[in-house]
Design a protein around this motif. Structure first.
Motif, short mmCIF file in Angstrom:
data_model
loop_
_atom_site.label_atom_id
_atom_site.label_comp_id
_atom_site.label_asym_id
_atom_site.label_seq_id
_atom_site.Cartn_x
_atom_site.Cartn_y
_atom_site.Cartn_z
N PRO A 195 0.84 -1.20 0.00
CA PRO A 195 0.00 0.00 0.00
C PRO A 195 0.88 1.25 0.00
N ASN A 196 0.47 2.24 -0.75
CA ASN A 196 1.21 3.50 -0.79
C ASN A 196 0.78 4.34 0.41
N LYS A 197 1.67 4.52 1.37
CA LYS A 197 1.37 5.32 2.56
C LYS A 197 1.62 6.79 2.21
N HIS A 198 0.57 7.44 1.76
CA HIS A 198 0.71 8.78 1.19
C HIS A 198 1.10 9.81 2.24
N HIS A 199 2.03 10.69 1.86
CA HIS A 199 2.41 11.85 2.65
C HIS A 199 2.23 13.08 1.75
N PHE A 200 1.29 13.93 2.12
CA PHE A 200 0.95 15.10 1.30
C PHE A 200 1.53 16.37 1.93
#
Length: 301
Positions: free
Chosen positions: A247-252
């Motif tokens: 899973p892509n653990k998104h950091h925005f």
């Protein structure tokens, strides 16, 4: 048997999630092996399902007790060897058992440091990933699968994502510098069940994957996980195939302009959902077809 008759299809049964902790005390420095073991048997159990005839049924409680007794009698050594020993017992010692599935998760412990030295018999649970192992038998055929899950990794730079199609629903900005983070779930299938030295091989394969994650300048998470699987196959000929789910653990990046502040890729918010889910199987061209035991082993690919 006429067409349309109702019959029993594939089935298995056993004892799930047996919590097993073995303390080896043969020296003043104790060693802990902490496993969760699931055992399931396949074979001639039709009469039990259709008629309630338990003559061939090895009680799940018996399977649980065997796990503990074998830990005492034979030790554990490595999850692979322990599960192979369990599988050999049930398939070879019970005529009506034709195969089965034995799976474990290893819960790791570190020694507590006292005055800078590791304590002989005091431990703290490691916060790292779970080591996973799966042994399947079908008659004389045995397959050994290994891997890990919940391995969270992050790169603060060295990752890009751009050049993707855009339409009226696309809002994601392209980037040449982003945080890349994921939680790796991976299984690999060994070409043989007679390799031995399972612990050292597991550690080397794990390290290869993490080194590849760290060292690759990534243009996409897809590129990264393929490179991780390829590195394993290139370095370890005894590995037949690798499956990864990441899973892509998104950091925005947080917009700080309303507060009169810039944000040169330093302050992010971590979004736990929804998330991109990237999965792939990495294999050698011309590799013989994988056994049924390998299909959908972790629910993906």
């Amino acid at each position: 048997m006429a067409k349309g008759d109702i019959i029993l299809g594939p089935n298995q049964y056993g004892k799930a999630e047996c919590r097993l902790v073995r303390v080896t005390r043969d020296t003043p420095v104790h060693r802990i092996e902490d496993l969760t073991v699931t055992a399931q048997l396949r074979g001639d159990f039709t009469a039990c399902h259709t008629d309630g005839d338990n003559a061939n049924v090895i009680a799940t409680d018996t399977q649980k007790n065997t796990v503990y007794a074998y830990a005492r009698e034979y030790g554990i050594g490595s999850p692979e060897q322990f599960l192979l020993t369990l599988g050999r017992h049930f398939v070879e010692d019970f005529e009506h058992v034709t195969g089965g599935r034995w799976e474990s998760q290893l819960h790791a412990w570190d020694r507590i440091a006292v005055e800078g030295e590791p304590h002989d018999h005091a431990f703290v649970r490691e916060g790292r990933e779970l080591r996973t192992t799966l042994v399947q038998r079908d008659g004389d055929d045995t397959w050994v699968l290994a891997g890990f899950r919940d391995c969270t990794v992050l790169k603060s730079t060295g990752s890009e994502f751009h050049g993707f199609p855009r339409d009226r629903y696309t809002t994601l900005a392209e980037t040449k510098d982003r945080i890349l983070a994921t939680s790796v779930t991976v299984w690999w299938r060994y070409a043989s069940a007679d390799l031995g030295d399972w612990d050292a091989r597991y550690a080397a394969i794990r390290d290869t994957m993490l080194e590849t994650f760290a060292g690759l300048h990534s243009l996409a998470l897809q590129q990264t996980i393929f490179a991780m699987g390829r590195a394993v196959l290139e370095r370890f000929p005894e590995v037949a195939e690798v499956k990864l789910s990441c899973p892509n653990k998104h950091h925005f990046l947080v917009d700080l302009e309303p507060f009169g502040l810039d944000n040169p890729n330093e302050v992010f918010y971590a979004a736990d959902r929804p998330y991109g889910l990237i999965e792939a199987t990495v294999q050698r061209e011309g590799e013989p077809e994988a056994p049924a035991a390998w299909a959908n082993v972790a629910g993906f690919c």
